[in-house]
Motif scaffolding. Structure first.
Motif, PDB file in Angstrom:
ATOM      1  N   LEU A  43       0.836  -1.192   0.000  1.00 13.06           N
ATOM      2  CA  LEU A  43       0.000   0.000   0.000  1.00 13.06           C
ATOM      3  C   LEU A  43       0.874   1.246   0.000  1.00 13.06           C
ATOM      4  O   LEU A  43       1.918   1.291   0.637  1.00 13.06           O
ATOM      5  N   ASP A  44       0.423   2.255  -0.708  1.00  8.01           N
ATOM      6  CA  ASP A  44       1.120   3.536  -0.693  1.00  8.01           C
ATOM      7  C   ASP A  44       0.183   4.583  -0.089  1.00  8.01           C
ATOM      8  O   ASP A  44      -0.817   4.251   0.520  1.00  8.01           O
ATOM      9  N   GLN A  45       0.479   5.839  -0.267  1.00 13.45           N
ATOM     10  CA  GLN A  45      -0.309   6.902   0.358  1.00 13.45           C
ATOM     11  C   GLN A  45      -1.678   7.077  -0.283  1.00 13.45           C
ATOM     12  O   GLN A  45      -2.582   7.609   0.325  1.00 13.45           O
ATOM     13  N   SER A  46      -1.867   6.602  -1.520  1.00 11.06           N
ATOM     14  CA  SER A  46      -3.149   6.792  -2.197  1.00 11.06           C
ATOM     15  C   SER A  46      -4.217   5.819  -1.704  1.00 11.06           C
ATOM     16  O   SER A  46      -5.400   6.065  -1.879  1.00 11.06           O
ATOM     17  N   ALA A  47      -3.826   4.715  -1.085  1.00 12.82           N
ATOM     18  CA  ALA A  47      -4.780   3.727  -0.585  1.00 12.82           C
ATOM     19  C   ALA A  47      -4.492   3.435   0.883  1.00 12.82           C
ATOM     20  O   ALA A  47      -3.363   3.177   1.260  1.00 12.82           O
ATOM     21  N   LYS A  48      -5.525   3.484   1.701  1.00 11.68           N
ATOM     22  CA  LYS A  48      -5.353   3.217   3.129  1.00 11.68           C
ATOM     23  C   LYS A  48      -5.652   1.765   3.472  1.00 11.68           C
ATOM     24  O   LYS A  48      -5.136   1.237   4.437  1.00 11.68           O
ATOM     25  N   LYS A  49      -6.507   1.125   2.675  1.00 16.86           N
ATOM     26  CA  LYS A  49      -6.886  -0.268   2.908  1.00 16.86           C
ATOM     27  C   LYS A  49      -6.721  -1.044   1.614  1.00 16.86           C
ATOM     28  O   LYS A  49      -6.762  -0.481   0.523  1.00 16.86           O
ATOM     29  N   CYS A  50      -6.591  -2.354   1.748  1.00 21.21           N
ATOM     30  CA  CYS A  50      -6.479  -3.197   0.562  1.00 21.21           C
ATOM     31  C   CYS A  50      -7.723  -3.083  -0.313  1.00 21.21           C
ATOM     32  O   CYS A  50      -7.629  -3.093  -1.537  1.00 21.21           O
ATOM     33  N   LYS A  51      -8.872  -2.945   0.297  1.00 18.97           N
ATOM     34  CA  LYS A  51     -10.129  -2.848  -0.457  1.00 18.97           C
ATOM     35  C   LYS A  51     -10.170  -1.603  -1.348  1.00 18.97           C
ATOM     36  O   LYS A  51     -10.905  -1.570  -2.329  1.00 18.97           O
ATOM     37  N   ASP A  52      -9.380  -0.588  -1.017  1.00 15.74           N
ATOM     38  CA  ASP A  52      -9.333   0.625  -1.835  1.00 15.74           C
ATOM     39  C   ASP A  52      -8.752   0.362  -3.227  1.00 15.74           C
ATOM     40  O   ASP A  52      -8.957   1.147  -4.144  1.00 15.74           O
ATOM     41  N   LEU A  53      -8.034  -0.745  -3.390  1.00 15.93           N
ATOM     42  CA  LEU A  53      -7.426  -1.077  -4.672  1.00 15.93           C
ATOM     43  C   LEU A  53      -8.360  -1.875  -5.578  1.00 15.93           C
ATOM     44  O   LEU A  53      -8.053  -2.095  -6.749  1.00 15.93           O
ATOM     45  N   ASN A  54      -9.497  -2.347  -5.031  1.00 14.53           N
ATOM     46  CA  ASN A  54     -10.416  -3.187  -5.809  1.00 14.53           C
ATOM     47  C   ASN A  54     -11.003  -2.439  -6.997  1.00 14.53           C
ATOM     48  O   ASN A  54     -11.415  -1.292  -6.884  1.00 14.53           O
ATOM     49  N   THR A  55     -11.065  -3.145  -8.143  1.00 12.87           N
ATOM     50  CA  THR A  55     -11.705  -2.598  -9.340  1.00 12.87           C
ATOM     51  C   THR A  55     -12.636  -3.625  -9.979  1.00 12.87           C
ATOM     52  O   THR A  55     -13.096  -3.417 -11.085  1.00 12.87           O
ATOM     53  N   PHE A  56     -12.903  -4.734  -9.301  1.00 15.54           N
ATOM     54  CA  PHE A  56     -13.681  -5.797  -9.918  1.00 15.54           C
ATOM     55  C   PHE A  56     -15.179  -5.500  -9.892  1.00 15.54           C
ATOM     56  O   PHE A  56     -15.669  -4.758  -9.065  1.00 15.54           O
ATOM     57  N   VAL A  57     -15.860  -6.094 -10.857  1.00 14.76           N
ATOM     58  CA  VAL A  57     -17.314  -6.089 -10.912  1.00 14.76           C
ATOM     59  C   VAL A  57     -17.751  -7.546 -10.990  1.00 14.76           C
ATOM     60  O   VAL A  57     -17.008  -8.406 -11.454  1.00 14.76           O
ATOM     61  N   GLU A  58     -18.948  -7.813 -10.541  1.00 11.26           N
ATOM     62  CA  GLU A  58     -19.433  -9.188 -10.526  1.00 11.26           C
ATOM     63  C   GLU A  58     -20.836  -9.236 -11.119  1.00 11.26           C
ATOM     64  O   GLU A  58     -21.697  -8.444 -10.762  1.00 11.26           O
ATOM     65  N   SER A  59     -21.037 -10.147 -12.048  1.00  9.97           N
ATOM     66  CA  SER A  59     -22.363 -10.324 -12.627  1.00  9.97           C
ATOM     67  C   SER A  59     -22.736 -11.796 -12.553  1.00  9.97           C
ATOM     68  O   SER A  59     -21.863 -12.668 -12.470  1.00  9.97           O
ATOM     69  N   LYS A  61     -24.093 -13.693 -14.903  1.00 10.00           N
ATOM     70  CA  LYS A  61     -23.799 -14.421 -16.132  1.00 10.00           C
ATOM     71  C   LYS A  61     -22.299 -14.672 -16.308  1.00 10.00           C
ATOM     72  O   LYS A  61     -21.878 -15.753 -16.710  1.00 10.00           O
ATOM     73  N   ILE A  62     -21.496 -13.651 -16.060  1.00  9.03           N
ATOM     74  CA  ILE A  62     -20.066 -13.738 -16.368  1.00  9.03           C
ATOM     75  C   ILE A  62     -19.219 -14.102 -15.134  1.00  9.03           C
ATOM     76  O   ILE A  62     -18.261 -14.828 -15.229  1.00  9.03           O
ATOM     77  N   GLY A  63     -19.563 -13.594 -13.992  1.00  9.76           N
ATOM     78  CA  GLY A  63     -18.767 -13.770 -12.785  1.00  9.76           C
ATOM     79  C   GLY A  63     -17.942 -12.539 -12.519  1.00  9.76           C
ATOM     80  O   GLY A  63     -18.214 -11.462 -13.020  1.00  9.76           O
ATOM     81  N   LYS A  64     -16.878 -12.698 -11.751  1.00  7.62           N
ATOM     82  CA  LYS A  64     -16.013 -11.564 -11.414  1.00  7.62           C
ATOM     83  C   LYS A  64     -15.094 -11.224 -12.568  1.00  7.62           C
ATOM     84  O   LYS A  64     -14.602 -12.101 -13.265  1.00  7.62           O
ATOM     85  N   SER A  65     -14.847  -9.933 -12.735  1.00  9.22           N
ATOM     86  CA  SER A  65     -13.853  -9.439 -13.678  1.00  9.22           C
ATOM     87  C   SER A  65     -13.207  -8.210 -13.076  1.00  9.22           C
ATOM     88  O   SER A  65     -13.905  -7.313 -12.617  1.00  9.22           O
ATOM     89  N   GLY A  66     -11.884  -8.165 -13.070  1.00  8.94           N
ATOM     90  CA  GLY A  66     -11.159  -7.026 -12.534  1.00  8.94           C
ATOM     91  C   GLY A  66     -10.159  -7.438 -11.473  1.00  8.94           C
ATOM     92  O   GLY A  66      -9.727  -8.591 -11.404  1.00  8.94           O
ATOM     93  N   LEU A  67      -9.776  -6.497 -10.631  1.00 11.70           N
ATOM     94  CA  LEU A  67      -8.769  -6.692  -9.600  1.00 11.70           C
ATOM     95  C   LEU A  67      -9.415  -6.737  -8.225  1.00 11.70           C
ATOM     96  O   LEU A  67     -10.204  -5.852  -7.877  1.00 11.70           O
ATOM     97  N   GLU A  68      -9.094  -7.776  -7.450  1.00 16.29           N
ATOM     98  CA  GLU A  68      -9.626  -7.898  -6.081  1.00 16.29           C
ATOM     99  C   GLU A  68      -8.452  -8.064  -5.124  1.00 16.29           C
ATOM    100  O   GLU A  68      -7.622  -8.965  -5.275  1.00 16.29           O
TER     101      GLU A  68
END
Length: 70
Positions: A43-59, A61-68
């Motif tokens: 983690l650097d100064q832009s993110a305080k928690k690991c969850k702040d880095l998440n970019t995934f979406v979940e549907s 039909k498709i499932g998860k896509s992105g960064l978790e």
């Protein structure tokens, strides 16, 4: 004796503060519901928690896509 105790206390305090700032997160890259890659990131100064880095979406039909990150 007092100077020695103060110096040792300062060294211990600096050591503790330096180690508490470095936090690493375990991240997975998801594509169409399948984990295709995983890695550790610090983690650097832009993110305080690991969850702040998440970019995934979940549907449904498709499932998860992105960064978790956890």
């Amino acid at each position: 004796m007092k100077k020695t105790c103060i110096i040792l206390s300062l060294i211990a305090l600096i050591g503790l503060s330096a180690t508490s700032c470095n936090k690493s997160c375990s991240c997975k890259v998801w594509v169409a519901g399948v984990s295709v890659d995983s890695y550790e990131v610090e983690l650097d100064q832009s993110a305080k928690k690991c969850k702040d880095l998440n970019t995934f979406v979940e549907s449904e039909k498709i499932g998860k896509s992105g960064l978790e990150c956890k």
